[in-house]
Write an enzyme that holds these catalytic residues in place. Structure first.
Site, PDB file in Angstrom:
ATOM      1  N   TYR A 162       0.847  -1.198   0.000  1.00 21.06           N
ATOM      2  CA  TYR A 162       0.000   0.000   0.000  1.00 21.06           C
ATOM      3  C   TYR A 162       0.874   1.236   0.000  1.00 21.06           C
ATOM      4  O   TYR A 162       1.918   1.257   0.640  1.00 21.06           O
ATOM      5  CB  TYR A 162      -0.937   0.030   1.223  1.00 21.06           C
ATOM      6  CG  TYR A 162      -2.008   1.080   1.048  1.00 21.06           C
ATOM      7  CD1 TYR A 162      -3.088   0.847   0.199  1.00 21.06           C
ATOM      8  CD2 TYR A 162      -1.892   2.322   1.666  1.00 21.06           C
ATOM      9  CE1 TYR A 162      -4.047   1.820  -0.023  1.00 21.06           C
ATOM     10  CE2 TYR A 162      -2.853   3.307   1.448  1.00 21.06           C
ATOM     11  CZ  TYR A 162      -3.918   3.053   0.603  1.00 21.06           C
ATOM     12  OH  TYR A 162      -4.861   4.018   0.370  1.00 21.06           O
ATOM     13  N   TYR A 217      10.616 -19.112 -13.801  1.00 25.64           N
ATOM     14  CA  TYR A 217      10.481 -17.757 -14.363  1.00 25.64           C
ATOM     15  C   TYR A 217       9.412 -17.741 -15.456  1.00 25.64           C
ATOM     16  O   TYR A 217       8.491 -16.922 -15.428  1.00 25.64           O
ATOM     17  CB  TYR A 217      11.834 -17.317 -14.931  1.00 25.64           C
ATOM     18  CG  TYR A 217      11.876 -15.886 -15.392  1.00 25.64           C
ATOM     19  CD1 TYR A 217      11.907 -14.838 -14.480  1.00 25.64           C
ATOM     20  CD2 TYR A 217      11.907 -15.577 -16.746  1.00 25.64           C
ATOM     21  CE1 TYR A 217      11.965 -13.512 -14.917  1.00 25.64           C
ATOM     22  CE2 TYR A 217      11.966 -14.258 -17.187  1.00 25.64           C
ATOM     23  CZ  TYR A 217      11.995 -13.235 -16.262  1.00 25.64           C
ATOM     24  OH  TYR A 217      12.059 -11.931 -16.696  1.00 25.64           O
TER      25      TYR A 217
END
Ligand code: UDP
Length: 315
Positions: free
Chosen positions: A62, A145
C-alpha cells in the site's frame, strides 16, 4: 503525475526511475535488494520528486496518496538469479503481481507488467509474434520464471476483464546497457568481463543459438510510450530489437569492439536454453510508433567504457 515502480533498483527499473523523473513525474520506487543494487538509484536519493522504500512486494502493498501509474518490474530476471531464488521468483510473479494489481485497482492506476520473451519458452516459430502461445516446459529449470511470467500475464488480464484495470503487458526481450549486474551471469556482462580481463570467452553449446538484443535507451522509450498512450488497455506488446545474432557472433563482436585477444572457449549448453529468439515488433511499431534505433554494435560501443571502468575497478 505519480508513478510507483516496483524493482526500482534493478537494471531496467533504475533506468525507468531516471526517465520518469526527467519527464517531471513524482516517482515512488520500491525494491527489496534481492537482486537490485543501491548503486543504481543512489544518484536519485536527493531528487525532490523521488521517494524510495525498501520493500518486498510479496508483502501487503500500500502507498498513501494517489497513483496514476504502476510499473511492475520487480523480479529476478537473469537465469542464474531466478534459478537461485526459485521460490521467491514464483512468489514475486504471483503474490507480488496480485498485490500490485490490487493496488492499481484501488488507486484506479494504469498498470504495466514487465513480462518477458520467456513466455514463448523455446519457440518453434520465428520471429515470435504476440499471438504465438509458446513452448514452455512447466517443470524444467527455467519454469520458475517462464511459468511465473505467464501466470502474471493471466492475472493481469483477469484484472483487466473483471475489474477494468487499464493493464498493458510488455514482453521484454534481451536488453543490455549501463547498470546491468556484472555478476548476473547473462551473456553481455559475462562476455564483457571476460574480454576486458583477457579471460576465455565462454560460449555455451556451439554458439549457434540466437538472441536479439535491445539497448536500454530504446527499451526505456518503448516502455514510456506504452505507459503514456491512451486507449490501449489490455494490449500485449513485444518490446525488443529484431536484429538477431548467433551467440558466437556476439562473442566475436565483443572481442573486436573491446580490442581483446581472449580465446573463445565452448562450454556445455544449459538445459532448456532457447535455440532462437527474435521479436516480431509490428505491433509496437503500429501502436506505439516505436522502433529501436541502436544496432547491437552501436549500443555496445556506447556502453563499453561503462563496463570497462567497473570491471577494472573490481580487479
Ligand atoms: N551464454 C553463453 N555464455 C555465457 C552466458 C550465456 O554462451 O557466458 C548464452 C546462453 O546459453 C544463451 C545466451 O547466451 O544461449 C543468452 O543467455 P542469457 O543468460 O544472457 O539470457 P537468456 O536469453 O538465456 O535468458
Amino acid at each position: 503525475m505519480r508513478v510507483l515502480i516496483t524493482g526500482a533498483a534493478g537494471f531496467i527499473g533504475s533506468h525507468l526511475v531516471e526517465k520518469y523523473l526527467k519527464e517531471g513525474w513524482e516517482v515512488i520506487g520500491l525494491d527489496n535488494f534481492l537482486t537490485g543494487k543501491v548503486d543504481n538509484i543512489e544518484e536519485f536519493f536527493s531528487h525532490p520528486n523521488f521517494t524510495f522504500i525498501k520493500y518486498d512486494v510479496t508483502n501487503f502493498l500500500y502507498v498513501k496518496g494517489n497513483l496514476d501509474l504502476i510499473l511492475h518490474f520487480a523480479c529476478p530476471a537473469s537465469p542464474i538469479h531466478y534459478m537461485k531464488h526459485k521460490i521467491h521468483t514464483m512468489k514475486v510473479d504471483s503474490i507480488g503481481t496480485l498485490h500490485a494489481l490490487g493496488l492499481a485497482k484501488e488507486k484506479r492506476a494504469r498498470f504495466i507488467l514487465a513480462s518477458s520473451s520467456e513466455v514463448y519458452g523455446d519457440p518453434e516459430v520465428t520471429p515470435q509474434t504476440e499471438d504465438y502461445r509458446g513452448n514452455v516446459s512447466p517443470t524444467g529449470p527455467r519454469s520458475v520464471y517462464d511459468e511465473a511470467k505467464r501466470f502474471s500475464e493471466a492475472l493481469s488480464m483477469a484484472y483487466f476483464r473483471e475489474h477494468g484495470v487499464d493493464v498493458r503487458i510488455a514482453r521484454i526481450f534481451n536488453t543490455y546497457g549501463t547498470k546491468m549486474d556484472l555478476n548476473d551471469g547473462r551473456v553481455i556482462p559475462n562476455f564483457m568481463k571476460q574480454a576486458i580481463q583477457g579471460l576465455p570467452i565462454t560460449v555455451f553449446g556451439d554458439g549457434t543459438q540466437t538472441r536479439s538484443f535491445c539497448y536500454i535507451k530504446d527499451m526505456v522509450e518503448a516502455i514510456y510510450r506504452l505507459s503514456t498512450k491512451d486507449g490501449i488497455a489490455g494490449q500485449v506488446i513485444n518490446l525488443g530489437n529484431p536484429e538477431e545474432l548467433k551467440i558466437i557472433e556476439v562473442a566475436t563482436l565483443i572481442k573486436e569492439l573491446t580490442g581483446s585477444s581472449s580465446p573463445i572457449e565452448f562450454k556445455p549448453l544449459p538445459e532448456d536454453d532457447p535455440k532462437r529468439r527474435k521479436p516480431d515488433i509490428t505491433r509496437a511499431k503500429e501502436i506505439l510508433g516505436w522502433t529501436p534505433r541502436y544496432k547491437l554494435k552501436e549500443g555496445l560501443s556506447e556502453v563499453i567504457p561503462w563496463f570497462r571502468e567497473r570491471i577494472l575497478k573490481k580487479e
